[in-house]
Design a protein around this motif. Structure first.
Motif, short mmCIF file in Angstrom:
data_model
loop_
_atom_site.label_atom_id
_atom_site.label_comp_id
_atom_site.label_asym_id
_atom_site.label_seq_id
_atom_site.Cartn_x
_atom_site.Cartn_y
_atom_site.Cartn_z
N ALA A 148 0.81 -1.21 0.00
CA ALA A 148 0.00 0.00 0.00
C ALA A 148 0.85 1.27 0.00
O ALA A 148 0.39 2.33 -0.41
CB ALA A 148 -0.94 0.01 1.20
N SER A 149 2.10 1.17 0.47
CA SER A 149 2.94 2.37 0.54
C SER A 149 3.32 2.87 -0.85
O SER A 149 3.51 4.07 -1.05
CB SER A 149 4.21 2.06 1.35
N GLY A 150 3.44 1.95 -1.83
CA GLY A 150 3.83 2.36 -3.16
C GLY A 150 5.24 2.90 -3.25
O GLY A 150 5.60 3.57 -4.21
N SER A 151 6.07 2.60 -2.26
CA SER A 151 7.43 3.12 -2.21
C SER A 151 8.42 2.09 -2.75
O SER A 151 8.15 0.88 -2.73
CB SER A 151 7.80 3.48 -0.76
N ASP A 152 9.55 2.58 -3.26
CA ASP A 152 10.63 1.69 -3.70
C ASP A 152 11.77 1.64 -2.69
O ASP A 152 12.88 1.22 -3.01
CB ASP A 152 11.16 2.12 -5.06
N CYS A 153 11.49 2.07 -1.48
CA CYS A 153 12.49 2.03 -0.41
C CYS A 153 12.86 0.58 -0.11
O CYS A 153 12.01 -0.32 -0.15
CB CYS A 153 11.95 2.71 0.84
N THR A 154 14.13 0.32 0.20
CA THR A 154 14.60 -1.03 0.49
C THR A 154 15.23 -1.08 1.88
O THR A 154 15.63 -0.06 2.44
CB THR A 154 15.63 -1.49 -0.55
N LYS B 86 11.91 7.85 6.51
CA LYS B 86 10.83 7.42 7.39
C LYS B 86 10.40 6.00 7.04
O LYS B 86 9.32 5.79 6.48
CB LYS B 86 9.65 8.38 7.31
N PRO B 87 11.23 5.02 7.34
CA PRO B 87 10.89 3.64 6.95
C PRO B 87 9.67 3.09 7.67
O PRO B 87 9.04 2.15 7.18
CB PRO B 87 12.16 2.85 7.31
N TRP B 88 9.30 3.64 8.83
CA TRP B 88 8.14 3.12 9.56
C TRP B 88 6.83 3.38 8.81
O TRP B 88 5.83 2.75 9.11
CB TRP B 88 8.08 3.74 10.95
N ASP B 89 6.85 4.29 7.84
CA ASP B 89 5.67 4.51 7.01
C ASP B 89 5.62 3.54 5.84
O ASP B 89 4.60 3.49 5.13
CB ASP B 89 5.64 5.94 6.47
N VAL B 90 6.67 2.78 5.63
CA VAL B 90 6.77 1.90 4.47
C VAL B 90 6.85 0.43 4.88
O VAL B 90 6.30 -0.45 4.21
CB VAL B 90 8.01 2.27 3.61
N PHE B 91 7.50 0.13 6.02
CA PHE B 91 7.77 -1.24 6.42
C PHE B 91 6.99 -1.61 7.69
O PHE B 91 6.65 -0.74 8.50
CB PHE B 91 9.27 -1.44 6.69
N THR B 92 6.73 -2.90 7.83
CA THR B 92 6.19 -3.48 9.06
C THR B 92 7.17 -4.53 9.56
O THR B 92 7.94 -5.11 8.78
CB THR B 92 4.82 -4.13 8.83
#
Length: 869
Positions: free
Chosen positions: A50-56, A87-93
């Motif tokens: 749902a985040s739609g991010s490409d963060c790794t 802000k990885p907490w908005d992207v990862f669980t």
């Protein structure tokens, strides 16, 4: 030199445009932390879709980093983890997985959740997987804290939500969601399963232990043990997988212990039935001396005394028909307990609650007898900061209405909570009526302060005619004097992220379906306090591309109050324009001042629209960037001021003309330079190929190739036609071209020298007569003797019609003493194969391996099979 200067200038202009672009100035930030993994624990970090991010997420492996959309830390030790976003907490669980194994009896484990400070900002999920080598029953004991089952759409007030999963042969069954503190003392799960604790980000873990042990086998999928308390109480329950269907041909049991002198009543609040092949769904009651089976459509037991067990049994379903029609077995029921024939006292302790009060009222024509501190009353108000006793006699839940009032505020801005406060239903005694009708949150801002109302998750949507909220709970927002601001609901394509009100606010929650609120329902709002704003109301909105959103003035369809102002601050995505349409505008006749509608951009501060009540204005306007829409009311003499508008971000912004001209200029300059270079190179090559060359002609005169007409006669004394040498490549050029054509059409040339072996004469020929005899002349063939080129027109026609018209090259004999170089076996072919294998047809990527799967890691994959919740 001039061409070189032009080329350098073009390169400089192109590079300056690239480096000045916004894309070049982008930077990459990261966030790093250190995690400690204990033995027997697995930590999964997964990126949400749902985040739609490409963060790794990157894990340090020796001297390098391994970056993936998810990772699993399976070995004990400390790990350095880095994220490629701030802000990885908005992207990862984060999932913390532990396994609980029972191999022999007796088997007992005490489970205590533990957390890590670096993960505080993340949404954490703790998994305890229950597994055994043989079929067995696990008993999860929650008697120390107790549990309360909630609906899937609800959340727990303390943010700690438990979930239990039972394992079947082919699938996993979700037993339900639970909150700490309740009447459920334990759950028995057949053949293993899973216990899950979900804690949201920025929420401190409140560790509460529970025990897991090996129990005797049960006949049901699971057994939920419930201990009803003394006095008046009620509890709601849901079938497994609710609101989806209960498993096919399966059994689920709830076991109730009832205090002496109490009677219980079971009421089905909602249910659905599937299409069955065999048997029929129903509920089986086991009392101390009798067993009763009831259909779901029948009246359930009422006023029964003593403990009992309730078992929900499903039929053998017609899965195809049930799925096609979207039906299955679902059940939502309530179990109430009351003392028999006596007053049921309820002690309500609000001595520590200075901002909470309760109001209990009877419905009309009720025979209920209500007492407050021993005095009979028609309605009871339990004040804040006091301990009171409320007594009920012959009072079913349907005859009572309960209203909760909660005040949240501060006297000075510095004393206000630093973080937003969620608006949740306060925890009250379970002996009070279950019929919760309304909850009011009174939000009191300090002097020179503002109330900020946020969506707890996602955005808010204003409920408007034709676009009403369709949830079970309706939220109304009004000022403390009763002036309506609007009705709001979460989600549903909402674009309102924040509402700011200059005065005190009251938020009210009421059921939409005429029933009652549950004491625990999903939290939709959170509130904070900030410094004073100049407007009366400010709405922060974020429209979405291609989606039309509606904005309505406060109090719609009623008008704004006199002298009130409202602003919508719209944050528009980059490179988008917004089309704004005023669909309805109601103007009053003003006694003092004027009404005003203005549209102004945020960045350039350009006013695009302005209108008063005595002026006509356009109904549509295009806005090139983020903007604010401002409305202000006058003191109306007649009618009211209200506005409704639609906004739609649609097309891309117009690119600035100078940028277009610069890009076009750079492209044209580059094309001109390239064209000049190509022309110069072609001209030089033509000059080199057009050098005068003379070829010996047996007809008696020489000519220059490329000249037309009859050559002029030259004097005998003129030596201009005599040449010192003749290039062999020009004499035998046609043979080289024919050999190249043979190479192209499948007859590759061998890389060895072959000398010319055609017919020659010892003396130069002066006429073509010796050749008139055809291809088999009498002249002796000599090797290495020059023979001039004879034009095809002067060659006699072949006597044999089958001779090909294309001249063939005879096989060259091997010269005496010549030894051909042996072919290097595999040298060319192998190198060619390797080149193709390595550069063209390699099945591997650049890194020599395949890309890892981006699917999230599944916890407890060894303990349980099938999908998780």
């Amino acid at each position: 030199m001039k061409r070189e200067r032009l080329f350098k200038a073009a390169c400089l202009l192109l590079l300056s445009g690239v480096f000045a672009s916004p894309a070049w100035s982008a930077t990459t930030d990261s966030h790093e932390l250190t995690l400690a993994v204990h033995p027997g624990t697995v930590v999964n970090i997964n990126r949400t879709k749902a985040s739609g991010s490409d963060c790794t997420v990157c894990v340090e492996e020796g001297s390098s980093w391994s970056c993936l959309p998810q990772t699993a830390l399976t070995e004990a030790g400390k790990f350095s983890v880095k994220f490629t976003c701030t802000k990885p907490w908005d992207v990862f669980t984060v999932e913390i997985v532990k396994k609980i194994e029972c191999r022999t009896k007796p088997c007992k484990h005490t489970v205590m959740p533990t957390d890590q400070q670096p993960l505080f900002e993340f949404n954490r999920t703790f998994h305890w997987c229950l597994r055994a080598p043989v079929r067995m029953t696990f008993h999860v004991d929650f008697s120390k804290m107790g549990l309360t089952q909630i609906a899937p759409s609800e959340t727990c007030t303390d943010g700690h939500t438990y979930s239990l999963v039972a394992l079947e042969t082919t699938k996993n069954v979700h037993l339900g969601l639970f909150c700490a503190s309740g009447t459920i003392s334990g759950i028995q799960i057949l053949n293993g399963g899973k216990v899950v604790l979900m804690v949201p980000g920025r929420q401190k873990l409140e560790p509460k232990d529970f025990e897991v042990s090996w129990e005797e086998d049960i006949k049901s999928l699971a057994v939920v043990s419930v201990g009803l308390p003394s006095g008046k109480s009620s509890q709601e329950f849901f079938s497994p997988n609710y609101p989806s269907s209960f498993p096919d041909d399966d059994l689920m049991t709830w076991s109730f212990s009832v205090p002496n002198g109490h009677e219980t009543t079971v009421k089905l609040l909602s249910h659905s039935e599937p299409h069955c092949r065999k048997k029929e769904p129903g509920i089986e009651y086991e009392f101390e001396d009798v067993t009763v089976v009831r259909k779901l459509s029948e009246r359930q037991p009422t006023g029964e005394e003593g403990p009992f067990a309730l078992s929900l049994r499903n039929c053998e379903m017609d899965v195809v028909r049930s799925r096609a029609q979207g039906v299955g077995l679902t059940l939502h029921f309530r179990v109430s307990s009351n003392p028999t024939g006596t007053e049921a006292p309820c002690i309500v302790d609000l001595s520590k609650e200075s901002s909470l009060s309760l109001h209990i009222a009877k419905v009309a024509d009720s025979r209920c007898k209500l007492k407050l501190d021993g005095i009979s009353v028609e309605s009871a108000i339990v004040p804040a900061g006091k301990k009171s006793t409320v007594s009920f006699r012959d009072c079913p839940d349907e005859d009572l209405l309960l209203t909760v009032n909660k005040t949240i505020g501060c006297q000075q801005l510095k004393d206000c909570p630093s973080r937003p406060v969620p608006l949740t239903v306060p925890v009250i005694e379970r002996c009070l009526p279950e019929a919760l009708k309304t909850v009011h949150w009174n939000l009191q801002a300090p002097d020179h302060g503002t109330v900020e109302l946020w969506a707890y998750i996602g955005n808010l949507r204003q409920s408007l005619p034709g676009q009403e909220c369709n949830g079970s709970v309706q939220f109304s927002v009004a000022e403390s004097d009763g002036t309506a601001i609007g009705q709001f609901c979460p989600g549903g394509g909402g674009i309102i992220s924040e509402v700011q009100v200059h005065r005190n606010v009251t938020v009210s929650a009421a059921p939409r379906n005429g029933l009652f609120l549950r004491r625990t329902f999903q939290t939709f709002f959170k509130v904070s306090f900030t410094k004073e704003i100049t407007e009366t109301y400010i709405f922060h909105v974020a429209p979405k591309k291609g989606v039309t959103s509606v904005l309505a003035s406060p109090g719609w369809p009623g008008g704004m109050k006199p002298y009130a102002t409202a602003s919508w601050i719209a944050t528009v995505p980059d490179k988008l324009d917004v089309h704004l349409t005023f669909t309805e505008v109601s103007q009053p006749k003003c006694l003092k001042r004027h009404t005003s509608i203005q549209v102004q951009t945020l960045e350039s501060q350009e006013r695009l629209y302005s209108r008063r009540e005595d002026e006509e204005g356009d109904e549509e306007i295009d806005i090139p960037e983020s903007f604010y829409l401002n409305m202000s009311n006058c003191l109306p003499e007649k009618n009211s001021f209200s506005v409704m508008a639609e906004i739609t971000p649609t097309k891309q912004r117009r690119i600035i003309l100078p940028v277009i001209l610069a890009v076009v200029g750079v492209l044209l300059l580059g094309m001109i330079i390239a064209l000049v270079v190509v022309c110069v190179v072609i001209r030089r090559k033509k000059k080199q190929l057009a050098q005068p060359v003379s070829i010996y002609n047996p007809n008696g005169h020489s000519f220059l190739p490329g000249l037309h007409g009859v050559p002029k006669t030259v004097d005998d004394d003129d030596d201009a036609h005599i040449y010192d040498y003749i290039e062999d490549t020009l004499v035998y050029g046609h043979l080289l071209r024919e050999e190249a054509e043979l190479d192209e059409y499948g007859k590759p040339a061998v890389d060895t020298y072959r000398s010319f072996n055609g017919p020659t004469d010892a003396k130069p020929l002066k006429d073509p007569e010796p050749l008139s005899g055809g291809p088999t002349g009498d002249a002796d063939t000599e090797v290495g003797v020059y023979r001039p080129f004879v034009p095809p027109a002067e060659v006699a026609a072949p006597t044999v019609p089958t001779v090909p018209t294309v001249p063939t090259v005879p096989t060259v004999p091997t010269a005496p003493g010549f030894k051909p170089e042996p072919a290097q076996e595999g040298a060319d072919s192998q190198s060619g194969v390797k080149l193709v294998e390595n550069e063209l047809y390699s099945s591997r990527g650049e890194d020599g391996g395949s890309d890892p799967s981006a699917a999230p890691l599944s916890p407890c994959s060894e303990a349980l099979q099938g999908p998780w919740i």
